[in-house]
Write a protein that holds these residues in place. Structure first.
Motif, PDB file in Angstrom:
ATOM      1  N   SER A  18      40.913 -12.106  36.741  1.00  0.00           N
ATOM      2  CA  SER A  18      40.877 -10.637  36.806  1.00  0.00           C
ATOM      3  C   SER A  18      39.989 -10.055  35.718  1.00  0.00           C
ATOM      4  O   SER A  18      39.554  -8.913  35.814  1.00  0.00           O
ATOM      5  CB  SER A  18      42.288 -10.067  36.700  1.00  0.00           C
ATOM      6  OG  SER A  18      42.870 -10.456  35.470  1.00  0.00           O
ATOM      7  N   ARG A  19      39.651 -10.843  34.710  1.00  0.00           N
ATOM      8  CA  ARG A  19      38.765 -10.387  33.627  1.00  0.00           C
ATOM      9  C   ARG A  19      37.285 -10.525  33.976  1.00  0.00           C
ATOM     10  O   ARG A  19      36.432 -10.010  33.269  1.00  0.00           O
ATOM     11  CB  ARG A  19      39.050 -11.166  32.346  1.00  0.00           C
ATOM     12  CG  ARG A  19      40.454 -10.925  31.812  1.00  0.00           C
ATOM     13  CD  ARG A  19      40.670 -11.672  30.534  1.00  0.00           C
ATOM     14  NE  ARG A  19      40.665 -13.113  30.788  1.00  0.00           N
ATOM     15  CZ  ARG A  19      41.314 -14.002  30.060  1.00  0.00           C
ATOM     16  NH1 ARG A  19      42.010 -13.610  29.023  1.00  0.00           N
ATOM     17  NH2 ARG A  19      41.274 -15.280  30.352  1.00  0.00           N
ATOM     18  N   ASN A  20      36.991 -11.253  35.054  1.00  0.00           N
ATOM     19  CA  ASN A  20      35.593 -11.517  35.405  1.00  0.00           C
ATOM     20  C   ASN A  20      35.078 -10.433  36.357  1.00  0.00           C
ATOM     21  O   ASN A  20      34.988 -10.630  37.568  1.00  0.00           O
ATOM     22  CB  ASN A  20      35.455 -12.908  36.019  1.00  0.00           C
ATOM     23  CG  ASN A  20      34.015 -13.339  36.136  1.00  0.00           C
ATOM     24  OD1 ASN A  20      33.102 -12.522  36.160  1.00  0.00           O
ATOM     25  ND2 ASN A  20      33.815 -14.640  36.230  1.00  0.00           N
ATOM     26  N   LYS A  21      34.734  -9.306  35.791  1.00  0.00           N
ATOM     27  CA  LYS A  21      34.337  -8.130  36.582  1.00  0.00           C
ATOM     28  C   LYS A  21      33.078  -8.401  37.410  1.00  0.00           C
ATOM     29  O   LYS A  21      32.955  -7.919  38.533  1.00  0.00           O
ATOM     30  CB  LYS A  21      34.126  -6.913  35.684  1.00  0.00           C
ATOM     31  CG  LYS A  21      35.343  -6.546  34.844  1.00  0.00           C
ATOM     32  CD  LYS A  21      36.557  -6.244  35.691  1.00  0.00           C
ATOM     33  CE  LYS A  21      37.741  -5.852  34.828  1.00  0.00           C
ATOM     34  NZ  LYS A  21      39.006  -5.935  35.500  1.00  0.00           N
ATOM     35  N   GLY A  22      32.132  -9.159  36.865  1.00  0.00           N
ATOM     36  CA  GLY A  22      30.904  -9.458  37.598  1.00  0.00           C
ATOM     37  C   GLY A  22      31.166 -10.256  38.859  1.00  0.00           C
ATOM     38  O   GLY A  22      30.657  -9.929  39.940  1.00  0.00           O
ATOM     39  N   SER A  23      31.969 -11.301  38.746  1.00  0.00           N
ATOM     40  CA  SER A  23      32.298 -12.114  39.920  1.00  0.00           C
ATOM     41  C   SER A  23      33.077 -11.304  40.953  1.00  0.00           C
ATOM     42  O   SER A  23      32.822 -11.414  42.154  1.00  0.00           O
ATOM     43  CB  SER A  23      33.113 -13.345  39.522  1.00  0.00           C
ATOM     44  OG  SER A  23      32.295 -14.280  38.875  1.00  0.00           O
ATOM     45  N   ILE A  24      34.000 -10.495  40.486  1.00  0.00           N
ATOM     46  CA  ILE A  24      34.783  -9.679  41.413  1.00  0.00           C
ATOM     47  C   ILE A  24      33.875  -8.712  42.164  1.00  0.00           C
ATOM     48  O   ILE A  24      34.034  -8.519  43.375  1.00  0.00           O
ATOM     49  CB  ILE A  24      35.924  -8.953  40.671  1.00  0.00           C
ATOM     50  CG1 ILE A  24      36.956  -9.987  40.206  1.00  0.00           C
ATOM     51  CG2 ILE A  24      36.566  -7.890  41.555  1.00  0.00           C
ATOM     52  CD1 ILE A  24      38.015  -9.444  39.262  1.00  0.00           C
ATOM     53  N   ALA A  25      32.891  -8.145  41.484  1.00  0.00           N
ATOM     54  CA  ALA A  25      31.951  -7.233  42.153  1.00  0.00           C
ATOM     55  C   ALA A  25      31.179  -7.960  43.250  1.00  0.00           C
ATOM     56  O   ALA A  25      31.019  -7.438  44.360  1.00  0.00           O
ATOM     57  CB  ALA A  25      30.996  -6.612  41.137  1.00  0.00           C
TER      58      ALA A  25
ATOM     59  N   THR B 132      47.325 -12.447  43.751  1.00  0.00           N
ATOM     60  CA  THR B 132      47.102 -13.032  42.439  1.00  0.00           C
ATOM     61  C   THR B 132      48.105 -14.155  42.251  1.00  0.00           C
ATOM     62  O   THR B 132      49.306 -13.960  42.455  1.00  0.00           O
ATOM     63  CB  THR B 132      47.273 -11.972  41.328  1.00  0.00           C
ATOM     64  OG1 THR B 132      46.325 -10.926  41.555  1.00  0.00           O
ATOM     65  CG2 THR B 132      47.053 -12.569  39.951  1.00  0.00           C
TER      66      THR B 132
ATOM     67  N   ASN C 243      42.872 -14.252  40.766  1.00  0.00           N
ATOM     68  CA  ASN C 243      42.884 -13.447  41.987  1.00  0.00           C
ATOM     69  C   ASN C 243      42.280 -14.288  43.101  1.00  0.00           C
ATOM     70  O   ASN C 243      41.244 -14.917  42.901  1.00  0.00           O
ATOM     71  CB  ASN C 243      42.051 -12.173  41.813  1.00  0.00           C
ATOM     72  CG  ASN C 243      42.664 -11.194  40.844  1.00  0.00           C
ATOM     73  OD1 ASN C 243      43.824 -11.300  40.481  1.00  0.00           O
ATOM     74  ND2 ASN C 243      41.875 -10.226  40.416  1.00  0.00           N
TER      75      ASN C 243
END
Length: 165
Positions: free
Chosen positions: A124-131, A143, A159
């Motif tokens: 959940s901390r990996n904002k770039g991958s989630i985007a 999750t 997630n």
């Protein structure tokens, strides 16, 4: 990823080693030296033949240098489904390259291999991958708490995102 491309692959991993070690631990551990990387490329060729792993390199079209990877792993041909992973060299982040490459790979593997389900996992901390995941039509399925141990020993939640075709 041919053994004669081991040098380019090694350079990509080595340049990004610190940021990849937690979530690409297998790749990082098998590419500690150029010789290790050459052996790993031979192993990857076998896995490609067995259709148990499908790597797609992202290359800079001007220099032909490897700048990232989208890989298809944890393939279950019984369903058929697979997990996607991706990363990009820090110098190329934020340009939409990973999103576009992921889109191309998804289109190709769904058409070529008839996958009906694809999965992505991300901290959940990996904002770039989630985007990247969300831009490619994946939806959060849940999750899983305490699901992954990083190389630093931290146990983190992941997630899970899925896309059905």
């Amino acid at each position: 990823m041919q053994p004669n491309e081991a040098d380019a692959f090694f350079n990509l991993i080595d340049t990004n080693r610190a940021r990849l070690e937690d979530f690409f631990a297998g790749t990082v551990s098998k590419t500690l030296t150029l010789e290790d990387t050459m052996n790993y490329c031979v192993e990857i060729q076998q896995r490609i033949k067995e259709k148990s792993y499908l790597p797609y390199m992202i290359a800079d079209i001007e220099t032909n240098a490897f700048v990232g990877l989208v890989d298809v792993k944890n393939i279950d041909w019984n369903v058929p489904k697979a997990e996607l992973g991706s990363f990009i060299d820090t110098r190329y982040e934020g340009q939409g390259i990973t999103s576009k490459a992921t889109n191309l790979v998804v289109d190709y593997i769904v058409n070529e291999y008839k996958f009906i389900k694809l999965l992505c996992r991300a901290s959940s901390r990996n904002k770039g991958s989630i985007a990247v995941i969300l831009k490619n039509g994946f939806e959060l399925e849940g999750t899983i708490r305490k699901d992954y141990r990083t190389t630093k020993g931290e146990i983190v939640d992941l997630n899970y995102y899925g896309r059905v075709f």
